[in-house]
Design a protein around this motif. Structure first.
Motif, PDB file in Angstrom:
ATOM      1  N   UNK A   1       0.829  -1.219   0.000  1.00  0.00           N
ATOM      2  CA  UNK A   1       0.000   0.000   0.000  1.00  0.00           C
ATOM      3  C   UNK A   1       0.854   1.255   0.000  1.00  0.00           C
ATOM      4  N   UNK A   2       1.872   1.278   0.859  1.00  0.00           N
ATOM      5  CA  UNK A   2       2.716   2.468   0.975  1.00  0.00           C
ATOM      6  C   UNK A   2       3.536   2.686  -0.296  1.00  0.00           C
ATOM      7  N   UNK A   3       4.023   1.611  -0.889  1.00  0.00           N
ATOM      8  CA  UNK A   3       4.782   1.755  -2.134  1.00  0.00           C
ATOM      9  C   UNK A   3       3.890   2.303  -3.247  1.00  0.00           C
ATOM     10  N   UNK A   4       2.649   1.880  -3.293  1.00  0.00           N
ATOM     11  CA  UNK A   4       1.709   2.407  -4.282  1.00  0.00           C
ATOM     12  C   UNK A   4       1.424   3.888  -4.006  1.00  0.00           C
ATOM     13  N   UNK A   5       1.244   4.227  -2.723  1.00  0.00           N
ATOM     14  CA  UNK A   5       0.945   5.620  -2.365  1.00  0.00           C
ATOM     15  C   UNK A   5       2.086   6.554  -2.754  1.00  0.00           C
ATOM     16  N   UNK A   6       3.328   6.114  -2.555  1.00  0.00           N
ATOM     17  CA  UNK A   6       4.486   6.949  -2.876  1.00  0.00           C
ATOM     18  C   UNK A   6       4.788   6.977  -4.376  1.00  0.00           C
ATOM     19  N   UNK A   7       4.229   6.065  -5.116  1.00  0.00           N
ATOM     20  CA  UNK A   7       4.544   5.970  -6.534  1.00  0.00           C
ATOM     21  C   UNK A   7       5.726   5.074  -6.830  1.00  0.00           C
ATOM     22  N   UNK A   8       6.253   4.375  -5.808  1.00  0.00           N
ATOM     23  CA  UNK A   8       7.357   3.441  -6.036  1.00  0.00           C
ATOM     24  C   UNK A   8       6.888   2.180  -6.760  1.00  0.00           C
ATOM     25  N   UNK A   9       5.610   1.879  -6.646  1.00  0.00           N
ATOM     26  CA  UNK A   9       5.033   0.685  -7.258  1.00  0.00           C
ATOM     27  C   UNK A   9       3.867   1.122  -8.146  1.00  0.00           C
ATOM     28  N   UNK A  10       4.046   0.969  -9.436  1.00  0.00           N
ATOM     29  CA  UNK A  10       3.012   1.380 -10.391  1.00  0.00           C
ATOM     30  C   UNK A  10       1.887   0.349 -10.417  1.00  0.00           C
ATOM     31  N   UNK A  11       0.675   0.763 -10.769  1.00  0.00           N
ATOM     32  CA  UNK A  11      -0.435  -0.196 -10.865  1.00  0.00           C
ATOM     33  C   UNK A  11      -0.083  -1.360 -11.783  1.00  0.00           C
ATOM     34  N   UNK A  12      -0.288  -2.564 -11.269  1.00  0.00           N
ATOM     35  CA  UNK A  12      -0.044  -3.766 -12.057  1.00  0.00           C
ATOM     36  C   UNK A  12       1.397  -4.170 -12.205  1.00  0.00           C
ATOM     37  N   UNK A  13       2.339  -3.413 -11.623  1.00  0.00           N
ATOM     38  CA  UNK A  13       3.763  -3.732 -11.771  1.00  0.00           C
ATOM     39  C   UNK A  13       4.133  -4.968 -10.949  1.00  0.00           C
ATOM     40  N   UNK A  14       5.171  -5.699 -11.358  1.00  0.00           N
ATOM     41  CA  UNK A  14       5.570  -6.909 -10.622  1.00  0.00           C
ATOM     42  C   UNK A  14       6.187  -6.580  -9.265  1.00  0.00           C
ATOM     43  N   UNK A  15       5.975  -7.476  -8.323  1.00  0.00           N
ATOM     44  CA  UNK A  15       6.598  -7.405  -7.001  1.00  0.00           C
ATOM     45  C   UNK A  15       7.463  -8.650  -6.837  1.00  0.00           C
ATOM     46  N   UNK A  16       8.720  -8.451  -6.445  1.00  0.00           N
ATOM     47  CA  UNK A  16       9.672  -9.555  -6.286  1.00  0.00           C
ATOM     48  C   UNK A  16      10.294  -9.454  -4.900  1.00  0.00           C
ATOM     49  N   UNK A  17      10.272 -10.549  -4.132  1.00  0.00           N
ATOM     50  CA  UNK A  17      10.794 -10.493  -2.769  1.00  0.00           C
ATOM     51  C   UNK A  17      11.353 -11.841  -2.354  1.00  0.00           C
ATOM     52  N   UNK A  18      12.307 -11.802  -1.429  1.00  0.00           N
ATOM     53  CA  UNK A  18      12.858 -12.996  -0.798  1.00  0.00           C
ATOM     54  C   UNK A  18      11.979 -13.377   0.391  1.00  0.00           C
TER      55      UNK A  18
END
Length: 369
Positions: A67-84
């Motif tokens: 949510x916070x990444x989307x709010x800041x614009x770091x994560x665009x709508x529909x963009x991939x998320x990759x995590x360990x």
């Protein structure tokens, strides 16, 4: 003493009667009073049952970080998320809730049922095949994440080990504890990424400034100054030093071994019908010790991060436990004590009342040369 069941306290953010969004299924988790066999009757602790969330404790930071990444614009709508990840379901739930394809980078220790659940939730599962020579499986996973990010335009990594949004996500949990218990004198929490111990304790201290925080780590973990080594236990401990660990917040740390955690998990299941995985067993063991050793009337809260389902082929499988030497011997009823976190290599339940950042100590030594 437990609170009266006739007058339960409500949390300030109850779940809606009918959820209209997957994120509304997370939070407002129950608390269970636990005493025997971990502590004498009336001298127990309050267990916060985060296994009541769809995927457990990690649902909270996963949803909040996305949510916070989307709010800041770091994560665009529909963009991939990759995590360990060691295999928690939270990030897959967050991707499902907010419309992001998720890749979870894990290792061979991931339980097959969890891999299938991640896939069912729409996540892609990528396994590394060899540990990093210095940082173990966690560093190997982080290296693979960096490789995937470099060749996936627009992809975002929450980086749960270093993201302050991880700790911030736990403010609602602290508010729930205050609403449910009135106050918390001692908080017992497992430490992996460092997020929930830091976030819950910081928020609780705004209401309970005298809070004592007890950290629970795994034998073989490097977080508190022990050398990194092989670990059967997943979900707590680390081969690296996560930035989210708030060393100054802890009053003491306990390292717990796998046989001790298995026994505690099974005791919880038989006595209370509620249990979980490695972190739950380790936390219950230490919280019971805290209940026995602190003055009567001390209100102790222990965070149980998950439920038992992903551990049916490990913690609750007699053949698997026998193969790993976890059954048959009587585990200790009290911890060993060491004066310094690196005084010796610990192999069983051990306590240290001195907590410090091992990286800061290493830098100080290097500077003195």
């Amino acid at each position: 003493m437990p609170l009266s069941p006739l007058a339960p306290r409500r949390t300030r953010t109850p779940r809606p009667p009918v959820a209209g969004h997957p994120a509304q299924l997370v939070g407002d988790t129950p608390v269970l009073w636990v005493d025997e066999p971990f502590a004498p009757p009336g001298r127990g602790f309050h267990a916060k049952l985060e296994g009541a969330n769809p995927g457990g404790l990690k649902d909270r930071p996963a949803l909040h970080m996305v949510r916070e990444a989307r709010r800041r614009g770091d994560l665009a709508p529909g963009a991939p998320v990759i995590e360990s990840s060691s295999g928690t379901l939270g990030l897959a739930l967050a991707g499902l809730a907010y419309g992001h394809p998720v890749t979870v980078v894990t290792d061979p220790g991931l339980e097959p049922p969890v891999a299938r659940l991640l896939t069912a939730l729409g996540a892609r599962v990528v396994r590394v095949t060899a540990p990093h020579p210095e940082g173990g499986w966690q560093e190997a996973r982080r290296t693979r994440v960096a490789e995937l990010l470099a060749r996936t335009p627009g992809a975002y990594c929450p980086d749960q080990y270093r993201n302050p949004d991880n700790a911030a996500a736990y403010r609602p949990l602290a508010a729930e504890l205050i609403a449910q218990l009135g106050r918390v004198d001692v908080l017992v929490a497992a430490v992996g990424t460092g997020g929930h111990s830091a976030g819950i304790s910081a928020a609780l201290r705004e209401t309970c400034p005298g809070l004592t925080l007890i950290g629970v780590d795994a034998v073989g973990s490097a977080i508190f100054g022990q050398p990194a080594g092989p670990r059967l236990m997943r979900g707590l401990g680390s081969s690296i030093h996560p930035d989210n660990v708030d060393y100054a917040a802890f009053s003491e740390v306990h390292w717990v071994g796998p046989a001790e955690a298995v026994r505690a998990c099974r005791c919880l299941a038989r006595r209370y019908g509620v249990s979980g995985g490695w972190s739950v067993g380790a936390v219950a063991l230490v919280a019971g010790w805290a209940a026995r050793t602190h003055p009567a009337g001390t209100r102790i809260a222990a965070v149980f991060p998950d439920g038992p389902h992903r551990y049916l082929h490990t913690v609750y499988d007699d053949d698997w436990c026998r193969d790993h030497g976890l059954l048959g011997s009587a585990p200790p009823t009290e911890p060993d004590d060491i004066a310094e976190p690196d005084a010796r290599v610990v192999t069983r339940w051990t306590r240290c009342a001195r907590v410090r950042d091992p990286l800061a100590r290493a830098l100080a030594k290097a500077g003195a040369r």
